[in-house]
Enzyme design. Structure first.
Site, short mmCIF file in Angstrom:
data_model
loop_
_atom_site.label_atom_id
_atom_site.label_comp_id
_atom_site.label_asym_id
_atom_site.label_seq_id
_atom_site.Cartn_x
_atom_site.Cartn_y
_atom_site.Cartn_z
N ASP A 131 -12.54 -25.80 7.73
CA ASP A 131 -13.06 -24.60 6.24
C ASP A 131 -12.42 -23.40 6.31
OD1 ASP A 131 -14.79 -26.44 5.20
OD2 ASP A 131 -16.81 -25.67 6.36
N ASP B 45 -19.06 -35.68 2.86
CA ASP B 45 -19.03 -34.46 3.65
C ASP B 45 -20.28 -34.83 4.79
OD1 ASP B 45 -18.86 -32.04 4.97
OD2 ASP B 45 -19.14 -30.80 3.15
#
Ligand code: GLA
Length: 708
Positions: free
Chosen positions: A508, A441
């Protein structure tokens, strides 16, 4: 195929032809494959250049700009020689495409300073794509400063619209089309990464077809589109010249990242070409052609609030439904109880994982699931042991308060010491957990770019070179591990990254309606194999809308399927539904993940659209029809399929859905399905529609060629 006649060079792929006059540095033709030979003189002398420079009273955008070794800013690169290479040259320090050799090398020299400009064109026959790159070599006796070196310049004649893929966090890559007419427009990122806001993939759309250009690069990029008074449309793409100033010493060379370009008569064709190219010539390693596992990720299920028992409950329930991989997301390390602390402390938090990472991973594996782990290696929290012991690892300008985003700072990846540190600690995380999957990430962007002895004008690019060095070392060390990239969702969704990560977390935002749009926009330049797509809980955590579980699954099948919710809390009914979904996905995984992908129409308010994937032999396909809004007393929605064999007969059935009683089954000809289409007669009859807000309506169709 590359053929040279004098200095006229012709590059052919099965469906496209590019012709360059090397000595004039001019495009003669780029478009539909030409079967005849010759006649190109009729096209010479147009203003279409393969590169452009400052000087010669040309005030349009240039692809090469520098403060030259003679102290001036004008250059006069003229033709020196052309060669056909049998091997594609590597680009030092940067990832690039692979799998084809034949490359055209063109050399131009600025005589007064002996600075050389090289351009490379590699032909990828199977995908009708041409990879282009450029390089400057300082042959002068003094240093020079590069201010811009584009990867590619594509000059076209006529009227074009400039298509970009724009958005923000949680609404990435939505298609925007602008008719430019006259003037200059640019699409760029100054965030240090390719960005959520403006993807480096762009399209020039004209009457004779579409031209796609993308960069194999993760850093600041810029795509300039200039429509001039002489009828020329110029597209230049490369590293952003924002803050860019690269010192090149005598004898040194600087390579721009690779660009890829392709022509197709229509957008569907362009996407198929780009998809094939990414699958075959960008994605590499053991996972290139392997079907990707169905995962469960605990992030939206637990956020930071978990312990061993909660995790094992999720894993047990996931196993019962047939899920294959458990991914432990953020919160498993150091004192990471929220996002204010502990980034950089990649040691086990035994309170949250039971006996530590290895013990948890072993328990998960004992249940019959593979184990995957989340890391965010390029970041540091000020409240961390790493920051306390190595404050100089953080990127910040001495004497200034750093800018904080998500309460965190970036590590200074332009520094080799920091790179080596990351390689060591992250390799240790992977080795000690035995993870078969890593989610890498990156949750903020660059602001306080600074590194001792690193000139500001070089910082952004040096960060990216450091990042690639780290990634390439770790991915080489763990060739069997499946790496999935992530950047607050899809903030670094680019071809540079796909040279390391076979897949990327697309966004997301997991709301089915939003995802339909995000995946649709993403699919113009990127195949479904690289798009992570998860079924999450409702009401959705980003939009608070609800959609039936079956709808969420149908949309997630547009990418690599996963589940991201607390499966430990599923009802028996939900477990049954998910078990059937997982079994269905496994049965059709190959065509879903690796089939030819087509967009089926509109994805915005009230439109009927969707997507479908078709096996290369056109014998089987899966289609998802989606209606994004129910118009009261509106026209009956219908959809036309794509990519089938027009003369074959197909059996079409709907996938049984728990929220829909009927099941459609009929046979029809491929041409009928593609030209006539089918009416979505009962698409509004889902039983759970009433319980859901912001609901979209979907059906999934299984299409199989009937035996002759
Ligand atoms: C980012 C990712 C999420 C999740 C969180 C964890 O936002 O996109 O999927 O991993 O970080 O902090």
């Amino acid at each position: 195929m590359i053929k040279k006649k004098g200095q006229i060079v012709r590059l052919d792929t099965p469906n496209t032809t590019l012709v360059i006059d090397a000595s004039a540095g001019e495009y003669l033709y780029y478009g539909k494959r030409l079967t005849s030979g010759g006649g190109f003189e009729a096209l010479s002398g147009s203003p279409r250049k393969i590169f452009s420079q400052y000087g010669f009273a040309d005030y349009t955008e240039s692809s090469v700009l520098m403060e030259n070794a003679d102290g001036g800013i004008s250059t006069a690169f003229t033709f020196s020689k052309s060669k056909i290479l049998t091997e594609k040259p590597e680009i030092a320090g940067l990832p690039s495409s692979y799998g084809e050799g034949k490359t055209l090398e063109l050399k131009y020299v600025d005589a007064p300073t002996k600075v050389a400009l090289y351009l490379y064109y590699t032909v990828f026959e199977d995908s009708d794509v041409i990879a282009v790159s450029s390089k400057l070599v300082n042959g002068a006796k003094k240093e020079l400063y590069i201010r811009r070196l584009a990867s590619v310049q594509l000059d076209l004649l006529g009227e074009y619209s400039f298509v970009t893929f724009e958005g923000a966090w949680a609404r990435e890559r939505q298609k925007v089309s602008r008719a430019i007419g006259r003037g200059v427009f640019y699409n760029d990122s100054k965030k240090g990464v390719s960005s959520h806001e403006r993807n480096p993939f762009v399209i020039a759309e004209g009457k004779e077809g579409v031209y796609g250009v993308n960069l194999v690069y993760t850093g600041n990029h810029k795509e300039i589109f200039e429509c001039c008074e002489n009828g020329r449309a110029r597209l230049i793409a490369g590293i952003n010249d924002f803050m860019f100033r690269w010192k090149l010493l005598p004898g040194e060379e600087f390579a721009a990242p690779e660009a890829v370009m392709c022509y197709a008569p229509c957008e569907d064709g362009l996407s198929l070409q780009m998809h094939r190219f990414v699958r075959e010539h960008i994605v590499r390693g053991k996972w290139k052609k392997r079907e990707r596992p169905i995962l469960v990720n605990n992030w939206e299920g637990t956020y930071f609030d978990f312990n061993e028992e909660k995790l094992l409950n999720i894993a047990r329930a996931a196993k019962e439904t047939g899920v294959e991989l458990f991914v432990l997301d953020d919160g498993w390390f150091g004192n990471r109880c929220d996002d204010h602390r502990a980034l950089g402390d990649w040691f086990d938090n035994t309170e949250k994982t039971g006996g530590g990472l290895k013990s948890l991973a072993d328990k998960i594996r004992a249940l019959g699931l593979d184990f995957g782990i989340w890391v965010e290696p390029e970041m540091i929290s000020e409240d961390s042991d790493l920051f306390r012991s190595h404050p100089n690892f953080a990127m910040r300008v001495p004497g200034r308060e750093p800018t904080r985003m998500r309460q965190q700072l970036c590590l200074n990846l332009a520094d080799e010491k920091v790179q080596n540190y990351i390689v060591r600690v992250i390799s240790d995380v992977i080795a000690r957990s035995g993870a078969s999957y890593v989610k890498w990430d990156y949750n903020r962007t660059l602001t306080d770019c600074y590194g001792k002895n690193i000139p500001q004008g070089e910082y952004f690019h040096r960060y990216i070179l450091g990042y690639y060095r780290v990634l390439s070392k770790i991915t080489k060390k763990f060739p069997f591990v499946l790496f999935e990239g992530c950047s607050g969702g899809g903030g670094r969704f680019d071809l540079g990254n796909f040279c390391y990560y076979p897949q990327f977390w697309t966004s997301d935002d997991t709301d089915a309606r939003e995802r339909l749009r995000i995946q649709d926009g993403t699919s113009y330049g990127y195949p479904q194999t690289v798009m992570g797509a998860h079924v999450s809980a409702c009401p959705n955590h980003q939009t608070e809308n609800s959609n039936p579980l079956e709808t969420r699954f149908n949309i997630a099948c547009g990418g690599v399927l996963g589940y991201e919710l607390d499966m430990g809390k599923l009802t028996e009914e939900e477990k049954k539904v998910i078990t059937a979904q997982v079994a269905f996905y496994k049965e059709h995984r190959k065509v879903l993940q690796f089939g030819d992908y087509y967009r089926l129409g509109g994805v915005f308010e009230g439109e009927v659209g969707g997507f479908m994937t078709v096996s290369p032999d056109k014998n089987s396909a899966i289609a998802v029809a989606a209606v994004t809004n129910r118009v009261v007393n509106g026209p009956l929605p219908f959809i036309r399929f794509k990519g089938l064999n027009p003369s074959a007969v197909y059996e079409v059935t709907t996938r049984p859905q728990a929220n829909y009683g009927g099941q459609l089954s009929f046979t029809a000809g491929g041409d009928m399905l593609m030209n006539g289409g089918i009416l979505l007669r009962d698409i509004f009859s889902d039983t759970q529609a009433k319980e859901n807000s912001g609901c979209i309506f979907t059906r999934m169709f299984v299409i199989k060629k009937c035996k002759a």
